[in-house]
Structure formats: structure tokens, C-alpha cells
Design a protein around this motif. Structure first.
Motif, PDB file in Angstrom:
ATOM      1  N   PRO A   1       0.818  -1.103   0.023  1.00 10.22           N
ATOM      2  CA  PRO A   1      -0.184  -0.123   0.180  1.00 10.22           C
ATOM      3  C   PRO A   1       0.778   1.272   0.172  1.00 10.22           C
ATOM      4  N   SER A   2       2.063   1.180   0.602  1.00 11.03           N
ATOM      5  CA  SER A   2       2.826   2.167   0.733  1.00 11.03           C
ATOM      6  C   SER A   2       4.121   2.439  -0.333  1.00 11.03           C
ATOM      7  N   SER A   3       3.926   1.471  -1.407  1.00 13.07           N
ATOM      8  CA  SER A   3       4.926   1.513  -2.428  1.00 13.07           C
ATOM      9  C   SER A   3       4.842   2.745  -3.359  1.00 13.07           C
ATOM     10  N   ILE A   4       5.604   3.206  -3.992  1.00 14.12           N
ATOM     11  CA  ILE A   4       5.911   4.339  -4.983  1.00 14.12           C
ATOM     12  C   ILE A   4       5.744   3.590  -6.464  1.00 14.12           C
ATOM     13  N   VAL A   5       4.515   3.890  -6.995  1.00 12.84           N
ATOM     14  CA  VAL A   5       4.352   3.564  -8.539  1.00 12.84           C
ATOM     15  C   VAL A   5       4.259   4.727  -9.416  1.00 12.84           C
ATOM     16  N   GLY A   6       4.353   4.352 -10.697  1.00 17.50           N
ATOM     17  CA  GLY A   6       4.048   5.357 -11.800  1.00 17.50           C
ATOM     18  C   GLY A   6       5.187   5.879 -12.104  1.00 17.50           C
ATOM     19  N   SER A   7       5.287   7.478 -12.269  1.00 15.04           N
ATOM     20  CA  SER A   7       6.347   8.222 -12.807  1.00 15.04           C
ATOM     21  C   SER A   7       6.611   7.987 -14.295  1.00 15.04           C
ATOM     22  N   ILE A   8       5.555   7.975 -14.912  1.00 16.77           N
ATOM     23  CA  ILE A   8       5.570   7.410 -16.295  1.00 16.77           C
ATOM     24  C   ILE A   8       5.953   8.960 -16.977  1.00 16.77           C
ATOM     25  N   GLY A   9       7.180   9.027 -17.407  1.00 19.60           N
ATOM     26  CA  GLY A   9       7.635  10.383 -17.811  1.00 19.60           C
ATOM     27  C   GLY A   9       9.085  10.088 -18.253  1.00 19.60           C
ATOM     28  N   VAL A  10       9.618  11.215 -18.699  1.00 17.97           N
ATOM     29  CA  VAL A  10      11.312  11.333 -19.211  1.00 17.97           C
ATOM     30  C   VAL A  10      11.732  12.552 -18.655  1.00 17.97           C
ATOM     31  N   ILE A  11      12.991  12.480 -18.283  1.00 18.49           N
ATOM     32  CA  ILE A  11      13.437  13.612 -17.620  1.00 18.49           C
ATOM     33  C   ILE A  11      15.150  13.778 -17.933  1.00 18.49           C
ATOM     34  N   PHE A  12      15.589  14.977 -18.398  1.00 17.06           N
ATOM     35  CA  PHE A  12      16.528  15.180 -18.775  1.00 17.06           C
ATOM     36  C   PHE A  12      17.262  16.283 -17.994  1.00 17.06           C
ATOM     37  N   ALA A  13      18.161  16.038 -17.197  1.00 14.28           N
ATOM     38  CA  ALA A  13      18.832  17.177 -16.244  1.00 14.28           C
ATOM     39  C   ALA A  13      20.204  17.178 -16.455  1.00 14.28           C
ATOM     40  N   GLY A  14      20.771  18.443 -16.151  1.00 12.96           N
ATOM     41  CA  GLY A  14      22.230  18.872 -16.366  1.00 12.96           C
ATOM     42  C   GLY A  14      22.622  19.937 -15.575  1.00 12.96           C
ATOM     43  N   PHE A  15      23.593  20.726 -15.836  1.00  8.86           N
ATOM     44  CA  PHE A  15      23.981  21.700 -15.054  1.00  8.86           C
ATOM     45  C   PHE A  15      24.627  22.943 -16.066  1.00  8.86           C
ATOM     46  N   GLY A  16      24.403  24.217 -15.838  1.00  6.44           N
ATOM     47  CA  GLY A  16      25.153  25.242 -16.684  1.00  6.44           C
ATOM     48  C   GLY A  16      26.179  25.743 -15.752  1.00  6.44           C
ATOM     49  N   PHE A  17      27.380  26.211 -16.397  1.00  7.94           N
ATOM     50  CA  PHE A  17      28.504  26.837 -15.560  1.00  7.94           C
ATOM     51  C   PHE A  17      28.969  27.834 -16.411  1.00  7.94           C
ATOM     52  N   VAL A  18      28.084  28.597 -17.290  1.00  4.75           N
ATOM     53  CA  VAL A  18      28.303  29.761 -17.798  1.00  4.75           C
ATOM     54  C   VAL A  18      28.940  30.748 -17.100  1.00  4.75           C
ATOM     55  N   GLY A  19      28.072  31.068 -16.050  1.00  4.34           N
ATOM     56  CA  GLY A  19      28.276  32.337 -15.072  1.00  4.34           C
ATOM     57  C   GLY A  19      29.796  31.885 -14.330  1.00  4.34           C
TER      58      GLY A  19
ATOM     59  N   LEU B   1      -6.594   0.393 -16.945  1.00  2.16           N
ATOM     60  CA  LEU B   1      -6.107   1.739 -16.483  1.00  2.16           C
ATOM     61  C   LEU B   1      -7.357   2.480 -16.382  1.00  2.16           C
ATOM     62  N   LYS B   2      -7.547   2.934 -15.176  1.00  2.00           N
ATOM     63  CA  LYS B   2      -8.897   3.668 -14.842  1.00  2.00           C
ATOM     64  C   LYS B   2      -8.808   5.104 -14.738  1.00  2.00           C
ATOM     65  N   GLY B   3      -7.446   5.668 -15.160  1.00  2.25           N
ATOM     66  CA  GLY B   3      -7.279   7.176 -15.122  1.00  2.25           C
ATOM     67  C   GLY B   3      -7.354   7.856 -16.579  1.00  2.25           C
ATOM     68  N   ALA B   4      -7.264   9.116 -16.652  1.00  2.00           N
ATOM     69  CA  ALA B   4      -7.223   9.771 -18.125  1.00  2.00           C
ATOM     70  C   ALA B   4      -5.655   9.898 -18.322  1.00  2.00           C
ATOM     71  N   ASP B   5      -5.291  10.055 -19.754  1.00  2.00           N
ATOM     72  CA  ASP B   5      -4.056   9.977 -20.065  1.00  2.00           C
ATOM     73  C   ASP B   5      -3.405  11.095 -19.278  1.00  2.00           C
ATOM     74  N   ASP B   6      -4.163  12.220 -19.248  1.00  2.00           N
ATOM     75  CA  ASP B   6      -3.741  13.623 -18.739  1.00  2.00           C
ATOM     76  C   ASP B   6      -3.267  13.589 -17.179  1.00  2.00           C
ATOM     77  N   ASP B   7      -3.579  12.381 -16.702  1.00  2.85           N
ATOM     78  CA  ASP B   7      -3.535  12.101 -15.244  1.00  2.85           C
ATOM     79  C   ASP B   7      -2.413  11.010 -15.302  1.00  2.85           C
ATOM     80  N   LEU B   8      -2.359  10.109 -16.003  1.00  3.76           N
ATOM     81  CA  LEU B   8      -1.516   9.017 -15.803  1.00  3.76           C
ATOM     82  C   LEU B   8      -0.122   9.072 -16.469  1.00  3.76           C
ATOM     83  N   PHE B   9       0.085   9.841 -17.255  1.00  4.07           N
ATOM     84  CA  PHE B   9       1.254  10.042 -18.275  1.00  4.07           C
ATOM     85  C   PHE B   9       1.838  11.246 -18.007  1.00  4.07           C
ATOM     86  N   THR B  10       1.736  12.072 -16.755  1.00  7.20           N
ATOM     87  CA  THR B  10       2.314  13.327 -16.558  1.00  7.20           C
ATOM     88  C   THR B  10       3.634  13.227 -15.795  1.00  7.20           C
ATOM     89  N   GLY B  11       3.992  12.165 -15.695  1.00  4.24           N
ATOM     90  CA  GLY B  11       5.139  11.997 -14.770  1.00  4.24           C
ATOM     91  C   GLY B  11       5.053  11.714 -13.249  1.00  4.24           C
TER      92      GLY B  11
END
Length: 274
Positions: free
Chosen positions: A115-133, A191-201
Motif C-alpha cells: 500500500p505504501s509503495s511508490i508506483v508510476g512516474s510515467i515520464g522522461v527527464i533530462f537534467a544537467g548543469f550550466g556553468f556559464v556564469g 487503466l482507470k485514469g485519463a491520459d492527462d493524469d496517468l502519463f504526466t510523470g
């Protein structure tokens, strides 16, 4: 399997044996022990599905995600072996089956979560840093020479360009589409949710995941298998075989690299409060 187990089976005092594969960790192509990838996972899966007498294969997933390619390869291999051997796959979620971890979990015919598991996070992330300053303050001149005008896309020491961001965004959308299509193909009408709910990450608890159709039931591996296959059911852990590849790397560079990897892994888990 120990001698005592074999003796109980011979005299008819044992129940069915269910192989259990534990997939714990960050998903990455890195071959180091502790990472999940097709190279490290496939031998375990093959051994589990090779047990002809087993009525099912149980897979425990505990992963915050990682490489989308390795996630897809592992998930597909589970399905291929399940179909080749005609065995149902029960996936049990412990702390998390998030992002790539959920991609793998979807390979199961059923997904059972705490019941307390974490599930989902159906999304994609790209992360990095900027060192220009920072590089400007240090008075360092950045020199980059490329063949191909897009070779330096998102160079952290150069100002971010809108066209670079647009290309990365399109790449993310392509990978996200693969993820969504796999979840829909495997979960279908469950699946019982709408795409806009399930696939937002967004990610949810196992309890909420049950309401949304992301999981099929709540429970843990021992209780569920005993309920389905009887009190005498035996769980057979399928663990990696020890060998030279499991020896730790030596030297300062290895230690430094391992420390960085540990920080990155910790950040992935921390995103889900774990």
C-alpha cells in the motif's frame, strides 16, 4: 535448493516451488554490480523460467528508474521468456517501481504492490548543469571545435540555445511515447485514469495506484504466493552467481567514480523520498 527441501519433496511434504527474481537498484547500462541492465538481469530470468515445474515466476521490483533503453530491454525479455515457457509472471513492488522501474513492472501479468509503495512516474527527464556564469567569473575561456553544427548541443559551459532545447524536448517526447504505448499495451482496460493524469510523470502510492489501475492488488510476495499456491509453497530465490566480475574495482579513479555513481543513485531514490 537445500537437501532438506529435496527430501520434503521426495516424501510429498512440499508444495510447488516458485522462483523469485529480485530486481533492486538503478537501471543503467553500467556493468557494475548493483545496477540493473539486460546483461546482469537476463541470466537470472533464464534460470527462473527454466524451472519447468514452477506454476509461475515471481519478480520483485525495487527501482527508482534509470535508462529507458535498459528498462525496455529487460521488460521485453521478461515477456519473451514468459511466452516461450507459458508461465504467468507476478510482479511484486517493494519500495518503488517508478519510471523505468514501472516500465519493467508492466511486463508482469499482474502487479502486486505494498500500500505504501511508490508506483508510476510515467515520464522522461533530462537534467544537467550550466556553468556559464561560473566560468566567466573564473576568467576561463571555453574553446570548442566541432564537425557538425549540433555536436555541442547543451554544452554546460556554453549558453543554452533554444534550438538545442527543442531537440532535447522532441527526444524526450519520442521516448515518452514508447513508455506510454508499452503501458497501454500491457495494462489495457485495467487503466482507470485519463491520459492527462496517468502519463504526466506523477507518481502515487500503491494504494492510489490500485485505484488508477496501475497495479492489480495489494500485498507482499510471501502472503500472496501462500494464498494462491498453498501454505507449503516454497520460494526459490534466483541470485547472481559470484565470480571475478563481482570483485570491487581498485584505485583512486575507481573510488572517485564509485562515489559519483553513489551520489547519482542516491539522488534518484531521494526524488521519491526513499
Amino acid at each position: 535448493m537445500g537437501l532438506g527441501t529435496w527430501m520434503r519433496r521426495i516424501v510429498g511434504q512440499s508444495g510447488p516451488v516458485i522462483p523469485v527474481v529480485r530486481l533492486h537498484g538503478v537501471i543503467a547500462a553500467d556493468p557494475r554490480p548493483g545496477r540493473l541492465n539486460i546483461e546482469s538481469v537476463e541470466p537470472l530470468l533464464k534460470r527462473a523460467f527454466a524451472l519447468k515445474s514452477a506454476p509461475a515466476v515471481a519478480i520483485i521490483v525495487n527501482s527508482p528508474g534509470g535508462s529507458p533503453v535498459q528498462s525496455r530491454l529487460i521488460s521485453k525479455r521478461i515477456r519473451d521468456l514468459a511466452e516461450e515457457n507459458g508461465k504467468p509472471v507476478l510482479v511484486f513492488v517493494e519500495d518503488a517501481a517508478a519510471s523505468g522501474g514501472y516500465f519493467i513492472a508492466v511486463a508482469g501479468d499482474e502487479i502486486i504492490a505494498d500500500p505504501s509503495s511508490i508506483v508510476g512516474s510515467i515520464g522522461v527527464i533530462f537534467a544537467g548543469f550550466g556553468f556559464v556564469g561560473a566560468i566567466d567569473k573564473l576568467g576561463v575561456e571555453r574553446r570548442v571545435h566541432t564537425a557538425g553544427r549540433n555536436k555541442s548541443t547543451l554544452d554546460p559551459f556554453l549558453p543554452e540555445k533554444p534550438e538545442d532545447v527543442a531537440r532535447i524536448k522532441q527526444l524526450e517526447l519520442d521516448v515518452h511515447r514508447v513508455f506510454i504505448d508499452w503501458v497501454k499495451a500491457r495494462r489495457g482496460d485495467r487503466l482507470k485514469g485519463a491520459d492527462d493524469d496517468l502519463f504526466t510523470g506523477e507518481f502515487w502510492s500503491g494504494l492510489r495506484g490500485l485505484d488508477l489501475g496501475l497495479v492489480d492488488a495489494l500485498g507482499d510476495v510471501r502472503a500472496v504466493l501462500r494464498e494462491r499456491y498453498g501454505e507449503k509453497v516454497e520460494l526459490l530465490p534466483i541470485a547472481p552467481r559470484r565470480g571475478l566480475l563481482g570483485l570491487p574495482r581498485l584505485g583512486f579513479a575507481a573510488l572517485a567514480g564509485g562515489a559519483i555513481d553513489a551520489i547519482e543513485d542516491r539522488a534518484l531514490w531521494a526524488r521519491f523520498g526513499l
